[in-house]
Write a protein that holds these residues in place. Sequence first.
Motif, short mmCIF file in Angstrom:
data_model
loop_
_atom_site.label_atom_id
_atom_site.label_comp_id
_atom_site.label_asym_id
_atom_site.label_seq_id
_atom_site.Cartn_x
_atom_site.Cartn_y
_atom_site.Cartn_z
N VAL A 78 0.83 -1.20 0.00
CA VAL A 78 0.00 0.00 0.00
C VAL A 78 0.87 1.26 0.00
O VAL A 78 0.59 2.23 -0.72
N ALA A 79 1.94 1.25 0.79
CA ALA A 79 2.85 2.40 0.81
C ALA A 79 3.52 2.60 -0.55
O ALA A 79 3.66 3.73 -1.03
N PHE A 80 3.93 1.50 -1.19
CA PHE A 80 4.54 1.56 -2.51
C PHE A 80 3.57 2.12 -3.53
O PHE A 80 3.90 3.01 -4.32
N GLY A 81 2.33 1.61 -3.54
CA GLY A 81 1.34 2.09 -4.48
C GLY A 81 0.97 3.55 -4.26
O GLY A 81 0.77 4.30 -5.22
N THR A 82 0.90 3.96 -2.99
CA THR A 82 0.59 5.35 -2.68
C THR A 82 1.70 6.28 -3.16
O THR A 82 1.44 7.34 -3.75
N ALA A 83 2.96 5.89 -2.90
CA ALA A 83 4.10 6.69 -3.36
C ALA A 83 4.11 6.77 -4.88
O ALA A 83 4.40 7.83 -5.45
N MET A 84 3.80 5.66 -5.53
CA MET A 84 3.78 5.63 -7.00
C MET A 84 2.73 6.58 -7.56
O MET A 84 2.99 7.35 -8.49
N ALA A 85 1.52 6.51 -7.00
CA ALA A 85 0.44 7.37 -7.47
C ALA A 85 0.76 8.84 -7.22
O ALA A 85 0.58 9.69 -8.11
N ALA A 86 1.25 9.15 -6.02
CA ALA A 86 1.58 10.54 -5.69
C ALA A 86 2.68 11.07 -6.58
O ALA A 86 2.63 12.22 -7.05
N MET A 87 3.71 10.24 -6.83
CA MET A 87 4.82 10.66 -7.68
C MET A 87 4.32 11.03 -9.08
O MET A 87 4.71 12.07 -9.63
N TYR A 164 9.39 6.09 -3.37
CA TYR A 164 9.18 5.00 -4.33
C TYR A 164 10.38 4.05 -4.33
O TYR A 164 10.21 2.82 -4.34
N ILE A 165 11.59 4.59 -4.32
CA ILE A 165 12.80 3.76 -4.33
C ILE A 165 12.86 2.89 -3.09
O ILE A 165 13.14 1.68 -3.16
N VAL A 166 12.57 3.49 -1.94
CA VAL A 166 12.64 2.76 -0.67
C VAL A 166 11.63 1.61 -0.66
O VAL A 166 11.96 0.45 -0.35
N PHE A 167 10.37 1.91 -1.02
CA PHE A 167 9.33 0.89 -0.93
C PHE A 167 9.38 -0.10 -2.09
O PHE A 167 8.91 -1.24 -1.96
N SER A 168 9.95 0.31 -3.22
CA SER A 168 10.15 -0.65 -4.31
C SER A 168 11.14 -1.72 -3.89
O SER A 168 10.94 -2.92 -4.14
N ALA A 169 12.22 -1.31 -3.23
CA ALA A 169 13.21 -2.27 -2.74
C ALA A 169 12.59 -3.21 -1.71
O ALA A 169 12.81 -4.43 -1.76
N ARG A 170 11.80 -2.67 -0.79
CA ARG A 170 11.17 -3.51 0.24
C ARG A 170 10.16 -4.47 -0.39
O ARG A 170 10.07 -5.64 0.01
N THR A 171 9.40 -3.99 -1.37
CA THR A 171 8.42 -4.84 -2.03
C THR A 171 9.11 -5.97 -2.78
O THR A 171 8.65 -7.12 -2.76
#
Length: 296
Positions: A78-87, A164-171
């Motif tokens: 959810v954090a990754f998707g939110t960051a992606m949409a906001a970006m 996005y970079i942080v949560f992409s790596a975690r995902t």
Amino acid sequence: MEGATRAPGSRRSLGPVALVVAGGLSVQFGAAVAVLLMPRAGALGVVTLRLVLAAVVLMIVCRPRLRGHSRADWGTVVAFGTAMAAMNVLFYQAVDRIPLGAAVTFEVLGPLVLSVIVSRRLINLVWAGLALGGVVLLSGGGFDRLDPVGALFALSAGAMWAAYIVFSARTGRRFPQADGLALAMAVGAVLSLPLGIADAGSKLLVPSTLGLGLAVALMSSVLPYTLELLALRRLPAPTFAVLMSLEPAIAATAGFLVLHQALSVLEALAIALVIAASMGAVRTQVARKAPEGHIQ
């Protein structure tokens, strides 16, 4: 013999770098298509088409498993998707107000700051500083003539890019293959859908607009995000963040090769600085893994 023992490790280190560069090239050509699409669907409509169509493609291709994930796994998605949409929302709002090159230059400051914060090695700070110098030069000294609201949107997009970079790596660490990316893209699509409908309405359903939207989704989301997710599984976040400084250089080079836009001496120097910083970050990463290959 020593060079032979280092070669496999070097190739493994350069592999994810090639993925990042390929993703950057795809994004720039996707951005060109998005520029053509924006008069038809508006900035928010383009974001919605990009994320929704990308989510559909990824969900069909990946068919991610929905059960068996922990609460932490879903929180990361959810954090990754939110960051992606906001970006994406913030970046296209910026591009609607200021030139693309300037928007990318402002946006890339987010990953550069991330590389400084996350890095624990002095040499990475040097590469980040060198890249930052190139980014500033690439602005051409014209930021004072830009719409301040557009510049603020671009800077905010840069902050979301760092997230996005942080949560992409975690995902990528929590989910197999591109399953996490598919789920995160679906989250981003759901978040952006009301905005796109409010901005463009039925224009989103015009066949030619949908066709261009699919091209943008594939070139600007599906392909580059997948490549970056794979790269981040083997590439440290600080190195990846410095490599993101290649984006303005790729955009300027594409403008020269495709659009025949002449580069000034200052712009050429800026591109050289950015590329040197990225190469330095890559060589540092290779050097860290070389001793392991030498021991083997």
